[in-house]
Design a protein around this motif. Sequence first.
Motif, PDB file in Angstrom:
ATOM      1  N   GLN A  49       6.099 -11.452   1.110  1.00 37.63           N
ATOM      2  CA  GLN A  49       7.332 -11.547   1.900  1.00 37.63           C
ATOM      3  C   GLN A  49       7.820 -10.165   2.322  1.00 37.63           C
ATOM      4  OE1 GLN A  49       9.491 -13.827  -1.077  1.00 37.63           O
ATOM      5  NE2 GLN A  49       9.484 -15.662   0.248  1.00 37.63           N
ATOM      6  N   GLU A  50       7.694  -9.201   1.424  1.00 41.91           N
ATOM      7  CA  GLU A  50       8.089  -7.826   1.748  1.00 41.91           C
ATOM      8  C   GLU A  50       7.199  -7.252   2.850  1.00 41.91           C
ATOM      9  OE1 GLU A  50       8.618  -3.440  -0.443  1.00 41.91           O
ATOM     10  OE2 GLU A  50       8.018  -5.206  -1.616  1.00 41.91           O
ATOM     11  N   ALA A  51       5.890  -7.529   2.757  1.00 39.72           N
ATOM     12  CA  ALA A  51       4.956  -7.038   3.766  1.00 39.72           C
ATOM     13  C   ALA A  51       5.263  -7.642   5.131  1.00 39.72           C
ATOM     14  CB  ALA A  51       3.522  -7.358   3.351  1.00 39.72           C
ATOM     15  N   ILE A  52       5.492  -8.949   5.164  1.00 32.77           N
ATOM     16  CA  ILE A  52       5.788  -9.626   6.432  1.00 32.77           C
ATOM     17  C   ILE A  52       7.065  -9.068   7.055  1.00 32.77           C
ATOM     18  CG2 ILE A  52       6.426 -11.847   7.466  1.00 32.77           C
ATOM     19  CD1 ILE A  52       4.629 -13.138   5.245  1.00 32.77           C
ATOM     20  N   ALA A  53       8.053  -8.784   6.224  1.00 32.65           N
ATOM     21  CA  ALA A  53       9.329  -8.263   6.730  1.00 32.65           C
ATOM     22  C   ALA A  53       9.157  -6.903   7.404  1.00 32.65           C
ATOM     23  CB  ALA A  53      10.335  -8.159   5.588  1.00 32.65           C
ATOM     24  N   SER A  54       8.084  -6.184   7.061  1.00 43.01           N
ATOM     25  CA  SER A  54       7.863  -4.856   7.640  1.00 43.01           C
ATOM     26  C   SER A  54       7.137  -4.903   8.982  1.00 43.01           C
ATOM     27  CB  SER A  54       7.043  -3.988   6.667  1.00 43.01           C
ATOM     28  OG  SER A  54       5.688  -4.419   6.612  1.00 43.01           O
ATOM     29  N   PHE A  55       6.606  -6.077   9.367  1.00 37.60           N
ATOM     30  CA  PHE A  55       5.823  -6.180  10.591  1.00 37.60           C
ATOM     31  C   PHE A  55       6.713  -6.186  11.831  1.00 37.60           C
ATOM     32  CE2 PHE A  55       2.236  -8.660   8.246  1.00 37.60           C
ATOM     33  CZ  PHE A  55       1.754  -7.458   7.732  1.00 37.60           C
ATOM     34  N   ASP A  56       6.202  -5.626  12.914  1.00 35.10           N
ATOM     35  CA  ASP A  56       6.932  -5.649  14.184  1.00 35.10           C
ATOM     36  C   ASP A  56       7.063  -7.072  14.716  1.00 35.10           C
ATOM     37  OD1 ASP A  56       7.054  -2.885  14.071  1.00 35.10           O
ATOM     38  OD2 ASP A  56       5.266  -2.597  15.308  1.00 35.10           O
ATOM     39  N   ASN A  57       6.009  -7.872  14.531  1.00 31.63           N
ATOM     40  CA  ASN A  57       6.000  -9.259  15.006  1.00 31.63           C
ATOM     41  C   ASN A  57       5.742 -10.177  13.811  1.00 31.63           C
ATOM     42  OD1 ASN A  57       5.707 -11.718  16.267  1.00 31.63           O
ATOM     43  ND2 ASN A  57       3.822 -11.182  17.359  1.00 31.63           N
ATOM     44  N   GLN A  58       6.777 -10.829  13.334  1.00 25.59           N
ATOM     45  CA  GLN A  58       6.646 -11.693  12.158  1.00 25.59           C
ATOM     46  C   GLN A  58       6.273 -13.126  12.537  1.00 25.59           C
ATOM     47  OE1 GLN A  58      10.251 -11.209   9.777  1.00 25.59           O
ATOM     48  NE2 GLN A  58      10.269  -9.009  10.234  1.00 25.59           N
ATOM     49  N   ASP A  59       6.128 -13.375  13.827  1.00 25.98           N
ATOM     50  CA  ASP A  59       5.721 -14.707  14.273  1.00 25.98           C
ATOM     51  C   ASP A  59       4.221 -14.921  14.170  1.00 25.98           C
ATOM     52  OD1 ASP A  59       8.314 -15.477  14.890  1.00 25.98           O
ATOM     53  OD2 ASP A  59       8.180 -14.697  16.937  1.00 25.98           O
ATOM     54  N   GLU A  60       3.436 -13.822  14.235  1.00 19.14           N
ATOM     55  CA  GLU A  60       1.981 -13.913  14.191  1.00 19.14           C
ATOM     56  C   GLU A  60       1.470 -13.123  12.988  1.00 19.14           C
ATOM     57  OE1 GLU A  60       0.069 -15.733  15.983  1.00 19.14           O
ATOM     58  OE2 GLU A  60       1.403 -16.349  17.616  1.00 19.14           O
ATOM     59  N   VAL A  61       1.026 -13.853  11.950  1.00 22.28           N
ATOM     60  CA  VAL A  61       0.571 -13.212  10.711  1.00 22.28           C
ATOM     61  C   VAL A  61      -0.774 -13.805  10.306  1.00 22.28           C
ATOM     62  CG1 VAL A  61       1.075 -12.766   8.274  1.00 22.28           C
ATOM     63  CG2 VAL A  61       2.942 -12.785   9.949  1.00 22.28           C
ATOM     64  N   LEU A  62      -1.705 -12.928   9.967  1.00 20.03           N
ATOM     65  CA  LEU A  62      -3.026 -13.336   9.501  1.00 20.03           C
ATOM     66  C   LEU A  62      -3.216 -12.841   8.074  1.00 20.03           C
ATOM     67  CD1 LEU A  62      -5.922 -14.436   9.948  1.00 20.03           C
ATOM     68  CD2 LEU A  62      -6.524 -12.188  10.880  1.00 20.03           C
ATOM     69  N   PHE A  63      -3.513 -13.771   7.168  1.00 21.33           N
ATOM     70  CA  PHE A  63      -3.814 -13.427   5.776  1.00 21.33           C
ATOM     71  C   PHE A  63      -5.326 -13.363   5.595  1.00 21.33           C
ATOM     72  CE2 PHE A  63       0.289 -15.545   5.707  1.00 21.33           C
ATOM     73  CZ  PHE A  63       1.037 -14.825   4.791  1.00 21.33           C
ATOM     74  N   LEU A  64      -5.822 -12.254   5.068  1.00 20.68           N
ATOM     75  CA  LEU A  64      -7.224 -12.130   4.688  1.00 20.68           C
ATOM     76  C   LEU A  64      -7.271 -12.073   3.166  1.00 20.68           C
ATOM     77  CD1 LEU A  64      -8.416  -9.421   7.271  1.00 20.68           C
ATOM     78  CD2 LEU A  64      -8.384 -11.917   7.521  1.00 20.68           C
ATOM     79  N   VAL A  65      -7.761 -13.133   2.535  1.00 20.25           N
ATOM     80  CA  VAL A  65      -7.723 -13.238   1.082  1.00 20.25           C
ATOM     81  C   VAL A  65      -9.135 -13.267   0.522  1.00 20.25           C
ATOM     82  CG1 VAL A  65      -5.536 -14.475   1.203  1.00 20.25           C
ATOM     83  CG2 VAL A  65      -7.666 -15.769   1.035  1.00 20.25           C
ATOM     84  N   ASP A  66      -9.242 -13.020  -0.790  1.00 16.35           N
ATOM     85  CA  ASP A  66     -10.578 -12.917  -1.384  1.00 16.35           C
ATOM     86  C   ASP A  66     -11.194 -14.277  -1.700  1.00 16.35           C
ATOM     87  OD1 ASP A  66      -8.717 -13.324  -3.393  1.00 16.35           O
ATOM     88  OD2 ASP A  66      -9.382 -11.656  -4.648  1.00 16.35           O
TER      89      ASP A  66
END
Length: 321
Positions: A49-66
């Motif tokens: 949530q903290e990382a997303i809040a730092s993004f310029d565009n919080q509408d488009e988020v891609l998670f790359l997980v292990d």
Amino acid sequence: MVGIIIATHGEFANGILQSGGMIFGEQENVKAVTLMPSEGPDDVKAKMQEAIASFDNQDEVLFLVDLWGGTPFNQANNLMEEHKDKWAIAAGVNLAMLIEAYSSRFSMDTAHEIASHILATAKEAVKVKPEELEPEDAAASAAQPSNSGEPGKFEYVLARIDSRLLHGQVATAWTKNTQPTRIIVVSDEVAKDDLRKKLIQQAAPSGVKAHVVPINKMIELAQDDQHFGGQRALLLFENPHDVLRAVEGGVPLETINVGSMAHSTGKVQPNKVLAFNQADIDAFKKLKEAGMQFDVRKVPNDSKGNMDDILQRAQAELNKQ
């Protein structure tokens, strides 16, 4: 721009983020989220949530997980419940996937587009050696020749000076940017070194054939208008002297990308990645006189350096010696 969260068990996320920066350059709107042994699901969720809040565009988020089904995946999946129409998750993150995601952000505006696009690259990056251990269909595909045999000459998509020749930045960032069908190392010295030739051929990215040829052979190939139609060539040179010989011999290059020139005794280093002696400076001057343009960048998204200024600083430092 689509924001990217790399989320993994342990420090893997930080490590692959650093590796991606070394190859493709530092990126904005990308964050690493780690699940450490002393932490639980809520800690990971809070970091995301903290990382997303730092993004310029919080509408488009891609998670790359292990791992699919692991805690980083589960927390990303929970957060995505209210954003299924925009956000996306790709599991099994590897370096090739991350580099492809970086590259895709220049032409794709949605997380869904990028997530769909990067899967093929991530799968192609998984190989095994000896090659006979690969499944038959994969081995057969890799063995297909790339030469179309059509009438015509090479199209030169990039010519680059790089003392490291074919390495990660070339095999990923520049290859993705220019889409060659062949990577050709042009060097008399390397052409005589069977071990270096073999290593270069093995370092070629999936779907691209790598060759090592002496300079005179490259001049000959450049004149061949019967066999290389449709072939997109990325040329790699160790130094400006080899470029000068190739151009004077008739290889039709208009621009040379100057990426890396290693320091050695007697050279000066006006910036972090380029080192010159007087012969190097003289070679660049002759290339300029021949009409050559200089594109000074390590990776495609770097700002271009001013070659005239760099050469002037190098000359001033050499004059002081």
